[in-house]
Design a protein around this motif. Structure first.
Motif, PDB file in Angstrom:
ATOM      1  N   TYR B 138       0.879  -1.270  -0.019  1.00  0.00           N
ATOM      2  CA  TYR B 138      -0.030  -0.019   0.075  1.00  0.00           C
ATOM      3  C   TYR B 138       0.910   1.244   0.033  1.00  0.00           C
ATOM      4  O   TYR B 138       0.610   2.082  -0.969  1.00  0.00           O
ATOM      5  CB  TYR B 138      -0.735  -0.129   1.175  1.00  0.00           C
ATOM      6  N   TYR B 139       1.801   1.336   0.933  1.00  0.00           N
ATOM      7  CA  TYR B 139       2.420   2.671   1.036  1.00  0.00           C
ATOM      8  C   TYR B 139       3.739   2.762   0.302  1.00  0.00           C
ATOM      9  O   TYR B 139       4.198   3.701  -0.028  1.00  0.00           O
ATOM     10  CB  TYR B 139       2.822   3.062   2.437  1.00  0.00           C
ATOM     11  N   LEU B 140       4.484   1.682   0.092  1.00  0.00           N
ATOM     12  CA  LEU B 140       5.740   1.803  -0.613  1.00  0.00           C
ATOM     13  C   LEU B 140       5.569   1.517  -1.982  1.00  0.00           C
ATOM     14  O   LEU B 140       6.278   2.233  -2.729  1.00  0.00           O
ATOM     15  CB  LEU B 140       6.623   0.695   0.220  1.00  0.00           C
ATOM     16  N   GLU B 142       2.870   1.673  -3.529  1.00  0.00           N
ATOM     17  CA  GLU B 142       1.809   2.441  -3.790  1.00  0.00           C
ATOM     18  C   GLU B 142       0.838   1.819  -4.825  1.00  0.00           C
ATOM     19  O   GLU B 142       0.360   2.335  -5.812  1.00  0.00           O
ATOM     20  CB  GLU B 142       2.108   3.757  -4.328  1.00  0.00           C
ATOM     21  N   TYR B 145      -5.937  -0.461  -4.619  1.00  0.00           N
ATOM     22  CA  TYR B 145      -6.778  -1.631  -3.986  1.00  0.00           C
ATOM     23  C   TYR B 145      -6.968  -2.765  -5.134  1.00  0.00           C
ATOM     24  O   TYR B 145      -6.930  -3.837  -4.725  1.00  0.00           O
ATOM     25  CB  TYR B 145      -7.957  -0.861  -3.354  1.00  0.00           C
ATOM     26  N   GLU B 146      -7.103  -2.125  -6.151  1.00  0.00           N
ATOM     27  CA  GLU B 146      -7.588  -3.302  -7.213  1.00  0.00           C
ATOM     28  C   GLU B 146      -6.185  -4.182  -7.567  1.00  0.00           C
ATOM     29  O   GLU B 146      -6.384  -5.468  -7.676  1.00  0.00           O
ATOM     30  CB  GLU B 146      -7.799  -2.506  -8.715  1.00  0.00           C
ATOM     31  N   ARG B 160      -9.162  -2.932   0.850  1.00  0.00           N
ATOM     32  CA  ARG B 160      -9.305  -1.643   1.611  1.00  0.00           C
ATOM     33  C   ARG B 160      -9.207  -1.967   3.253  1.00  0.00           C
ATOM     34  O   ARG B 160      -8.704  -1.356   4.082  1.00  0.00           O
ATOM     35  CB  ARG B 160     -10.391  -0.824   1.297  1.00  0.00           C
ATOM     36  N   ILE B 161     -10.009  -2.875   3.419  1.00  0.00           N
ATOM     37  CA  ILE B 161     -10.156  -3.289   5.067  1.00  0.00           C
ATOM     38  C   ILE B 161      -9.045  -3.774   5.511  1.00  0.00           C
ATOM     39  O   ILE B 161      -8.638  -3.517   6.426  1.00  0.00           O
ATOM     40  CB  ILE B 161     -11.414  -4.318   5.055  1.00  0.00           C
ATOM     41  N   VAL B 163      -6.116  -3.094   4.430  1.00  0.00           N
ATOM     42  CA  VAL B 163      -5.141  -2.385   4.666  1.00  0.00           C
ATOM     43  C   VAL B 163      -5.105  -1.546   5.840  1.00  0.00           C
ATOM     44  O   VAL B 163      -4.326  -1.323   6.840  1.00  0.00           O
ATOM     45  CB  VAL B 163      -5.096  -1.387   3.297  1.00  0.00           C
ATOM     46  N   CYS B 164      -6.443  -1.293   6.118  1.00  0.00           N
ATOM     47  CA  CYS B 164      -6.918  -0.430   7.287  1.00  0.00           C
ATOM     48  C   CYS B 164      -6.458  -1.243   8.524  1.00  0.00           C
ATOM     49  O   CYS B 164      -6.081  -0.644   9.557  1.00  0.00           O
ATOM     50  CB  CYS B 164      -8.400  -0.294   7.275  1.00  0.00           C
ATOM     51  N   ARG B 165      -6.986  -2.534   8.591  1.00  0.00           N
ATOM     52  CA  ARG B 165      -6.617  -3.293   9.911  1.00  0.00           C
ATOM     53  C   ARG B 165      -5.086  -3.432  10.135  1.00  0.00           C
ATOM     54  O   ARG B 165      -4.678  -3.615  11.156  1.00  0.00           O
ATOM     55  CB  ARG B 165      -7.418  -4.675   9.684  1.00  0.00           C
ATOM     56  N   LEU B 167      -2.845  -1.507   9.251  1.00  0.00           N
ATOM     57  CA  LEU B 167      -2.314  -0.156   9.821  1.00  0.00           C
ATOM     58  C   LEU B 167      -2.917   0.127  11.275  1.00  0.00           C
ATOM     59  O   LEU B 167      -2.106   0.602  12.264  1.00  0.00           O
ATOM     60  CB  LEU B 167      -3.083   1.207   8.991  1.00  0.00           C
TER      61      LEU B 167
END
Lengths: 253, 179, 219
Positions: B138-140, B142, B145-146, B160-161, B163-165, B167
């Motif tokens: 996600y962050y490195l 980039e 989500y697809e 998405r979920i 990634v959120c969890r 984090l």
């Protein structure tokens, strides 16, 4: 007459019919279309009738067609190495874009339909490759070769001519597959219909083993898996479906 | 200097211009290497994986559809390679912290920032490999989500979920480290 | 479900798409996580050592030399010497890689399909099978993949664990179905586990899921 034309134009605008000329791309060799939802209709034009344009109708999630002032809001046009890439934007919800293209018939055509829609191609002569998820694929008066993959939808390909060395592969999961070929076509066939199938052929087939329900339109319960030849054999004609009949027909001259 | 688009480079690679692979390598090596390093904490292995990523880019460039974006395709090769490596080896069950120590470029960062980065590194180490991988994608890298969803065989919403969890978990670990 | 929606909203906030967060708590959490992402992005990237770069450029040099040999042969030898060039290729490349390297030299999807199909009836070694399995995993063209699966149907006894595990990586429905057809008629020990995981995947086409469950129930 003018009133009628004006009315048609206004109506077309009201439902989001917007045409864009593509003649600035006349030097390209191929067109690559990627969309998500919506039908795709490609018509090959040639000779003095050669035109090069695109039009599209946009339908949003409320199933209301909306006017489009600017196609480039919904479709991206990029040229890379003589290839024109037309890519639809990622849809919000179930919005769909129905695309109609009139393009020179000598271009190579590739279509990727990622979610659903029907594809119709007419008179494209330099080879076609299609990957579709949901929807039927109908190819009319096409030439050289075709590679088609569909998940849910029948495939119907009618060739005006084929290149003797190029394979043709028509593969679907649910639906029948029909290939209509010039009568002097010589091909090695690979026929696969896993269930609810039968084989129809206008050509006489030399087969490895008996074909179940050949020219008998009765859906077989067992799989039909055969290798065969028409007119002595040649390049590959691969017809495959998990569920449906197969047909190899001759073009009516 | 105007950068030549990835898609043009890949098209040239497809047509046999292997020198182009060097340009793609230079463009993406740092991100991909660091993704491997964050996930494996093993310099040598990360170098090997980086090498193999670009070998695969060369090997499979012919099947790349030029209507798609090159960058996510290359990153997906890297991520899939890491997944294959996870499957064939148990070496990520326990992290060998002696293999990599966080290097601080003192001239570029303040001491406070260096400390913060070190804490983040430690916290990432303590995440489970799966979550570490997701966060890094996600962050490195980039990745969208697809693309994350395609790689992990899940829906876009699920990506998405996840990634959120991941984090949130990282945040919890950081909080514990600060206590 | 409510938590899932909150998580989605938090990510939308972090990504700058929207800030439709339902509660102050969620908003607070989103701000913290957004800062966390920003901090993560600030971590300096480690540099790659020059030896790794050298290794890579050596690889390019080797491939470039091999490629020139192949291009030279293709351009200058007439069709009648094609057999002689294949023998020459077997000296240039490792014998076990001859099918694979000839395949690499092909430029178009129709050529690749033709090549794969023409391998039917030839004797394939385990190295060839490994190569085909690898192509199946990494190629994206569905018609090429289906042709490979059809070829591998005739070599079921040589398929290894990796083939069955790779079902999970396949996302094209028609290829999934073709793979399941092999699973249906195979007795490899890896089948049940692979099918069980596969059948529980999200976003699986209904027909594919039905088939996977059918095979599982008949194992």
């Amino acid at each position: 007459m003018k009133c009628i034309l004006l009315t048609i134009l206004l109506t077309a605008n009201a439902i989001g019919f917007s045409q864009q000329e593509l003649s600035e791309y006349k030097d390209i060799e191929g067109i690559y279309i990627t969309t998500h939802w919506g039908d795709i209709d490609v018509n090959g034009t040639d000779g003095q009738e050669e035109v090069f344009n695109i039009s599209a109708i946009f339908t949003d999630t409320s199933k209301q067609p909306k006017p489009i002032d600017n196609l480039s809001k919904y479709l991206k046009f990029e040229v890379l190495k003589k290839k024109l890439f037309i890519t639809a934007r990622t849809p919000k919800g179930f919005e769909s874009i129905d695309i109609k293209l009139n393009i020179p018939s000598h271009l190579f055509l590739e279509i990727e339909l990622l979610k659903g829609g029907n594809i119709y191609v007419n008179n494209m002569q330099h080879g076609i490759e299609i990957n579709s998820l949901n929807g039927s694929v109908k190819l009319d008066q096409i030439g050289k070769y075709a590679l088609v993959n569909a998940a849910n939808g029948e495939i119907n390909a009618r060739f005006s001519h084929i290149h003797k060395d190029y394979p043709i592969s028509l593969v679907t999961m649910n639906g029948g597959v029909t290939a209509t070929l010039p009568k002097d076509t010589a091909r090695d066939l690979r026929l696969i219909s896993r269930k609810n199938g039968y084989v129809e052929s206008d050509f006489s087939l030399e087969t490895d083993k008996k074909i179940i329900n050949l020219n008998i339109k009765v859906y077989a319960k067992q799989p039909i898996i055969n290798t065969a030849r028409i007119n002595g054999g040649g390049a590959l004609l691969f017809l495959s479906t998990e569920n449906g009949p197969l047909a190899i027909k001759k073009t009516k001259s | 200097m105007i950068e030549v688009k990835d898609e043009i480079l890949l098209d040239r690679l497809k047509n046999g211009d292997i020198e182009i692979l060097g340009t793609l390598y230079e463009r993406y090596k740092k991100q991909i290497f660091n993704h491997f390093l964050r996930c494996t904490r093993d310099y040598d292995l990360s170098n090997d994986l980086l090498m193999e990523t670009f070998e695969r880019v060369y090997k499979y460039c012919h099947s790349f559809n030029l209507s798609k974006k090159v960058r996510p395709w290359i990153f997906q090769i890297a991520v899939n390679l890491l997944k294959d490596t996870y499957k064939t080896s148990n070496r990520f069950e326990s992290i060998d912290k002696t293999k990599v120590t966080y290097t601080i470029e003192a001239q570029d960062t303040s001491i406070d920032e260096s400390y913060k980065h070190k804490q983040l590194y430690n916290a990432l180490d303590q995440l489970d490999p799966y979550q570490r991988n997701i966060i890094s994608m996600y962050y490195l890298l980039e990745m969208s989500y697809e693309d994350i969803a395609t790689t992990e065989n899940m829906s876009i919403n699920n990506a998405r979920i996840k990634v959120c969890r991941s984090l949130k978990k990282l945040k919890e670990i950081l909080k514990d480290l600060e206590l | 479900m409510k938590n899932d929606n909150t998580d989605k909203d938090i990510m939308d906030y972090i990504d700058g798409i929207s800030d439709q967060l339902n509660s102050d708590r969620a908003r607070g959490e989103a701000k913290v996580l957004k800062q966390l992402v920003s901090d993560l992005k600030e971590i300096p990237l480690e540099t790659i050592n020059p030896q790794a770069d050298n290794r890579f450029y050596q690889f390019i040099n080797e491939k470039s030399t091999n490629q020139k040999s192949v291009i030279y042969l293709k351009r200058w030898l007439p069709l009648g010497l094609a057999a002689a060039s294949i023998i020459l290729l077997l000296f240039v490349f490792n014998y076990n890689n001859s099918y694979e390297d000839a395949y690499r030299a092909l430029n178009s999807n129709p050529d690749r399909i033709r090549y794969i199909y023409n391998l039917n009836g030839t004797e394939l070694t385990s190295t060839d099978i490994d190569w085909l399995q690898s192509e199946l995993k990494n190629d994206v063209h569905p018609n090429i993949k289906v042709t490979i699966v059809d070829l591998l149907t005739h070599h079921k006894s040589k398929l290894n664990q990796e083939f069955y595990d790779n079902l999970q990586n396949e996302s094209i429905p028609s290829v999934q179905m073709a793979l399941l057809d092999i699973f249906e008629s195979s007795t490899h020990v890896a089948i049940s586990d692979a099918l069980l995981i596969f059948s529980q995947k999200e976003d699986l086409d209904a027909s594919v899921r039905q088939k996977a469950n059918y095979i599982l129930s008949n194992q």
